[in-house]
Design a protein around this motif. Sequence first.
Motif, PDB file in Angstrom:
ATOM      1  N   VAL A 146      22.363 -32.307   5.471  1.00 18.83           N
ATOM      2  CA  VAL A 146      22.311 -31.538   6.713  1.00 18.83           C
ATOM      3  C   VAL A 146      21.090 -30.629   6.626  1.00 18.83           C
ATOM      4  CG1 VAL A 146      23.496 -29.791   8.093  1.00 18.83           C
ATOM      5  CG2 VAL A 146      24.798 -31.649   7.016  1.00 18.83           C
ATOM      6  N   THR A 172      13.903 -24.776   4.806  1.00 18.92           N
ATOM      7  CA  THR A 172      13.138 -23.914   3.892  1.00 18.92           C
ATOM      8  C   THR A 172      13.744 -23.835   2.496  1.00 18.92           C
ATOM      9  OG1 THR A 172      14.229 -21.898   4.665  1.00 18.92           O
ATOM     10  CG2 THR A 172      12.170 -22.520   5.757  1.00 18.92           C
ATOM     11  N   TYR A 231      15.558 -16.368  11.494  1.00 20.30           N
ATOM     12  CA  TYR A 231      15.227 -14.974  11.181  1.00 20.30           C
ATOM     13  C   TYR A 231      14.253 -14.404  12.207  1.00 20.30           C
ATOM     14  CZ  TYR A 231      17.388 -16.100   6.732  1.00 20.30           C
ATOM     15  OH  TYR A 231      18.271 -16.495   5.769  1.00 20.30           O
ATOM     16  N   THR A 241      17.164 -20.298   8.748  1.00 21.09           N
ATOM     17  CA  THR A 241      18.306 -19.916   9.579  1.00 21.09           C
ATOM     18  C   THR A 241      19.388 -19.204   8.754  1.00 21.09           C
ATOM     19  OG1 THR A 241      19.465 -21.985   9.142  1.00 21.09           O
ATOM     20  CG2 THR A 241      17.971 -21.956  11.046  1.00 21.09           C
TER      21      THR A 241
HETATM   22  C1  LIG Z   1       8.510 -19.455   0.745  1.00 19.40           C
HETATM   23  C2  LIG Z   1       9.963 -19.147   0.895  1.00 19.40           C
HETATM   24  C3  LIG Z   1      10.365 -17.836   0.969  1.00 19.40           C
HETATM   25  C4  LIG Z   1      11.712 -17.533   1.103  1.00 19.40           C
HETATM   26  N1  LIG Z   1      12.064 -16.225   1.154  1.00 19.40           N
HETATM   27  C5  LIG Z   1      13.376 -15.906   1.268  1.00 19.40           C
HETATM   28  C6  LIG Z   1      13.788 -14.557   1.343  1.00 19.40           C
HETATM   29  O1  LIG Z   1      12.964 -13.649   1.317  1.00 19.40           O
HETATM   30  N2  LIG Z   1      15.109 -14.284   1.430  1.00 19.40           N
HETATM   31  C7  LIG Z   1      16.045 -15.290   1.477  1.00 19.40           C
HETATM   32  O2  LIG Z   1      17.218 -14.996   1.572  1.00 19.40           O
HETATM   33  N3  LIG Z   1      15.683 -16.572   1.411  1.00 19.40           N
HETATM   34  C8  LIG Z   1      14.379 -16.911   1.320  1.00 19.40           C
HETATM   35  N4  LIG Z   1      14.002 -18.220   1.248  1.00 19.40           N
HETATM   36  C9  LIG Z   1      15.057 -19.244   1.256  1.00 19.40           C
HETATM   37  C10 LIG Z   1      15.398 -19.778   2.655  1.00 19.40           C
HETATM   38  O3  LIG Z   1      14.356 -19.528   3.570  1.00 19.40           O
HETATM   39  C11 LIG Z   1      16.672 -19.170   3.205  1.00 19.40           C
HETATM   40  O4  LIG Z   1      17.741 -19.392   2.337  1.00 19.40           O
HETATM   41  C12 LIG Z   1      17.017 -19.736   4.592  1.00 19.40           C
HETATM   42  O5  LIG Z   1      18.049 -18.978   5.132  1.00 19.40           O
HETATM   43  C13 LIG Z   1      17.443 -21.194   4.554  1.00 19.40           C
HETATM   44  O6  LIG Z   1      17.642 -21.615   5.877  1.00 19.40           O
HETATM   45  P1  LIG Z   1      17.183 -23.055   6.397  1.00 19.40           P
HETATM   46  O7  LIG Z   1      17.588 -23.120   7.814  1.00 19.40           O
HETATM   47  O8  LIG Z   1      15.777 -23.292   6.140  1.00 19.40           O
HETATM   48  O9  LIG Z   1      18.098 -23.955   5.468  1.00 19.40           O
HETATM   49  P2  LIG Z   1      17.926 -25.470   4.980  1.00 19.40           P
HETATM   50  O10 LIG Z   1      16.924 -25.552   3.898  1.00 19.40           O
HETATM   51  O11 LIG Z   1      17.744 -26.367   6.125  1.00 19.40           O
HETATM   52  O12 LIG Z   1      19.365 -25.687   4.377  1.00 19.40           O
HETATM   53  C14 LIG Z   1      19.809 -24.976   3.242  1.00 19.40           C
HETATM   54  C15 LIG Z   1      21.198 -25.481   2.837  1.00 19.40           C
HETATM   55  O13 LIG Z   1      22.133 -25.131   3.817  1.00 19.40           O
HETATM   56  C16 LIG Z   1      22.754 -26.277   4.364  1.00 19.40           C
HETATM   57  N5  LIG Z   1      22.955 -26.006   5.779  1.00 19.40           N
HETATM   58  C17 LIG Z   1      22.070 -25.496   6.666  1.00 19.40           C
HETATM   59  N6  LIG Z   1      22.637 -25.323   7.850  1.00 19.40           N
HETATM   60  C18 LIG Z   1      23.922 -25.740   7.736  1.00 19.40           C
HETATM   61  C19 LIG Z   1      25.018 -25.803   8.615  1.00 19.40           C
HETATM   62  N7  LIG Z   1      24.940 -25.381   9.890  1.00 19.40           N
HETATM   63  N8  LIG Z   1      26.180 -26.280   8.156  1.00 19.40           N
HETATM   64  C20 LIG Z   1      26.308 -26.678   6.860  1.00 19.40           C
HETATM   65  N9  LIG Z   1      25.306 -26.639   5.984  1.00 19.40           N
HETATM   66  C21 LIG Z   1      24.113 -26.159   6.412  1.00 19.40           C
HETATM   67  C22 LIG Z   1      21.814 -27.401   4.048  1.00 19.40           C
HETATM   68  O14 LIG Z   1      22.484 -28.624   3.990  1.00 19.40           O
HETATM   69  C23 LIG Z   1      21.270 -26.990   2.727  1.00 19.40           C
HETATM   70  O15 LIG Z   1      22.173 -27.272   1.715  1.00 19.40           O
HETATM   71  C24 LIG Z   1      12.679 -18.561   1.155  1.00 19.40           C
HETATM   72  C25 LIG Z   1      12.268 -19.882   1.081  1.00 19.40           C
HETATM   73  C26 LIG Z   1      10.913 -20.174   0.963  1.00 19.40           C
HETATM   74  C27 LIG Z   1      10.491 -21.604   0.916  1.00 19.40           C
END
Ligand SMILES: Cc1cc2nc3c(=O)[nH]c(=O)nc-3n(C[C@H](O)[C@H](O)[C@H](O)COP(=O)(O)OP(=O)(O)OC[C@H]3O[C@@H](n4cnc5c(N)ncnc54)[C@H](O)[C@@H]3O)c2cc1C
Lengths: 740, 266
Positions: free
Chosen positions: B24, B29, B68, B96
Amino acid sequence: MTTRADTEVGVAFGVGESAPRPDGIPKVTGHFAYASDLHAQDMLWGATRRAPHAHATITSVDVGPAVAMPGVHAVLTYDDLPAERFQGQIVTDQPVLADGTIRYWGEVVAIVAADDPTTARAAADAIEVEYEYLDPLTDVDEALAAGEVLREAVAYRGVRDVHGAVVVEATYETATQDQAPLGNEAGIAIPDGAGGIDVYGPTQWTHVDHEQIVACLGLRPEEVRVHPTGLGGAFGAREDLSLQTHLCLLALQSGRPVRMVFGRAESFAAHVKRHAARMYYRHEADLDGNLVRVEAKLLLDGGAYSMTSPAVVANAVGFAVGPYRCPNVFIDGYALRTNNPPAGAMRGFGAVQTGFAVESQMDRLAEELGMDPLELRLLNAIGPGDVLATTGQVITEPLPTREVIESVRAMPLPEDSISSDVRDLPGGTGLTTPSSVVVRGVGYAVGFKNLAFSEGFDDFAEARLTLTPVGIDIHTAAIEVGQGMVTVLEQIARTVTGVESVRVVFDHTSQIGSAGSTSASRQTQMTGGAVMRAAEQLRTEILEHYGAEALSNDGVWRNGELVVSLVEACLEREFSAHVRHRHQETDEPDENGQGNLHVDFAVSAHRAVVDVDPVLGLVKVVKIDTAQDVGFALNPMSVIGQIEGGTMQGIGLAIMEELVIDHGVVRNASFTDYLLPTFLDAPPVEAVLIEQPSSWGPFGAKGFAELPTISSTPAVVAALRAATGKALTRVPVRPEDIAF
Amino acid sequence: MEIVRPDSVAGVLDALASHPDALVLAGGTDTMVLVNAGALRPEYVISLRHVEDLKAWNARFIGAGVTYARLEESEIAALAELSRTVGSPQIRAAGTLGGNLGTASPAGDALPFLAAVDATIELVSKHGSRTMPWDEFLIGPKQNALEPAEIILGAHLPDDMPWRTAFAKIGVRQAMVISIASVCVTRNEAGETTVALGAVGPTVLRARRAEMMVSAEKDPDEAALDEFQRLVSEESRPITDHRSTAEYRRMAVGVLARRALERCLV
Ligand SMILES: Cc1cc2nc3c(=O)[nH]c(=O)nc-3n(C[C@H](O)[C@H](O)[C@H](O)COP(=O)(O)OP(=O)(O)OC[C@H]3O[C@@H](n4cnc5c(N)ncnc54)[C@H](O)[C@@H]3O)c2cc1C
């Protein structure tokens, strides 16, 4: 039609102008071909199998599962090496593939080539390797006690039992810094079908790579051609071979071109680091502040293999006293063999480590004497005619130590008020720190280093300039790593010849002789010097042939009239000039490390202003001012770029850049955890250029681009000490070093 | 690799039912970092990008797909503040809330906020929806209560959101940094205070004793703030790793909590 006036105006984008980089627009628009963009028809992909331990015996290797995989074309281990099995640019002590013992984390055990990167990776992973773990040796004092010395370098001058009234003693440490170039290691080797090979990889000196690769392949020199390739930074990381020999071995074995492109994590394992150092210092001065005696023991962690350690430790010793007068000097420097990742070159090359220690000592001494730290430095500063404290040699070239200090002191300080923009406060948008708790500190430091190669090394650079129908081609084997040499060479050729349309052609090892390394702040003076002389010869040759007095893009001019166009001149005969340029000879050190070991030097000074949250130990560098000894700014924009970048690399070492190594294993091999300063960490940098022309650099230019890194680190730490009152003897300074 | 882009929660659940091992993908990120490193090789990817229902956001509910970049505009101070600290503009545009919950890292910056306000997490599957308190959802380091074939719908906030909230986070540079300690503090008009700690335990923690102590103080004086800070440090359960030491984290999280509380008291 061109008129006489055009030639009199002078050529555009000559020396002294901020001429644009020829590769600038291609780079920002994404058209520039980097090493990772290389392709060849029918190419295979290579992958490495690296050891997960810092020290182990390999008890068995079974390549069977990899060989059996469809799509795999070559699998090689130590036993398959065809000729010389060790490489290294100074000492050939690094096995091309692990020789049965693992001596550092990430050492390459086996290499494979396969149809695609996924298969290559899977095959490398499928090789069965069994290890028997051994205790890693990771401490430099223990390594010294065990006699694991890669090189000992000394500087002994004066009388041992002379002492000063005021003594300061301390131990300093610098952690392992990574060059962290944005471009990861990547390259390609292409068999020529006749037993020979062309290899393109990340390098700073193709000819020194060539010698090693030729030996390891067991080929004749002319059968191996080492080509330059587009590099996303180097900073010393490409002075030693990384993947080139492996690519060649796989390509020759499979008979196909083989490409490798490392990811970030593997890149951290694949290149040398800046030496971590532990430095024991004792400074003695008289009551007026004149240095009387400096004694130091410098322990540099060379890691598992020699790489450039022998030269780095010599440099650390050479600059261990800074640009200060001192009659009695006793420095023992050791590069030590451990099971940490191999260390080698990084911007500042040994002078960074001792620069941090010696500048910290000068501040301590000033405090002990109750003197202003800059006055203490000015009192002891050396310039032309003075003697270098470590080697005893007389400074013969301009060395504006006093001027850099006085210039930076005269620069205006930023306003006292603490910013209300959270991004400018320690902790930034993390909202850790109310401005009410912030304390400000100001600190100064001086940097000092040699230019070009030292210790009697035969240091030369070749260049060949040829007239073409559209201008002039500058042929060189010098490596552009992003620093801007390409622009400066063009500017020199333009100003000397009057022809604006010039370009640099980066030759491979069979096309031209060595240019020496792109390191030691040397290419502007060395290859720049070669280009200047070749340009003078070429111009003279053409003008004499036509009895003319000027050249331009249009052709050859006599009495204000165009005699022939460049096309016509080229049809008539070939005009070209080939120069091998050397700097003045240096001495090999005698048994006390004395002699004219270095050809020239540069100095710099930095002032750092920092805001600190003393409770949480968080730091924001508010402003950096610097004065730099550049001889003559051939390209002011490029000079400023080097100053800003070098300063940031020094700030990184001061407050965040550290490869965390635990029992020899790197724990933060990623840009998530190896923290480089971001744009929000970058303070405004104000620079004053001191232009006292060098007698041997083109148009008086000096190399200088390592200096900004050397003095920024101690300046930031001095500012942190001023703000916190803490001793801070180790870099990077961590929050806990301030908080506790 | 196959990628499907359903435009409804029902579509996502259908795809998930037929491919229980699917990845999913929300902002990617976290996941794309793993893919890039070769640690994850998804065969089948379900992208949430086009599911409008997951992007719902109001005073009581934050959809899993809210980024965010949007949350930075929130009127709830702590929510806006924490969102501003995440990564860089690019990361905030893609990352997200649902992804932060999905990853369930102890250092996830949205999690202390959800814990401090006692948010409940709603999950949906073909069998219907279930809603659970945040601490039943976050069960360990990088572990949550999500069942196969279930997705996160979003987080419910309480009716009576506290009067003041504050977030703070320490990293060793000014941006783009993983928390080595973070806090979210809330305080309502009656003085009731909550404090949640990030990156100082296996999951987000609530410092319940500190909360209880300071909730009893109508107008906490220096001594009360000192005690609050001490209790927070005491209740943290940090470890030493390559990012920081347990000792520093324990000290720092107390200081952060105190300063965040002070922001709530102004
Ligand atoms: C350069 C960089 C900097 C970052 N800095 C921070 C920071 O400062 N603070 C921080 O907290 N994080 C940080 N992160 C981590 C990341 O951005 C966060 O954890 C973010 O919230 C992940 O959201 P996403 O939508 O990109 O998740 P994804 O990568 O798309 O998914 C993450 C996980 O959640 C699952 N998932 C997502 N949505 C759902 C849903 N609706 N139902 C069930 N499962 C789901 C996915 O399957 C996966 O396992 C960083 C990452 C990077 C690459």
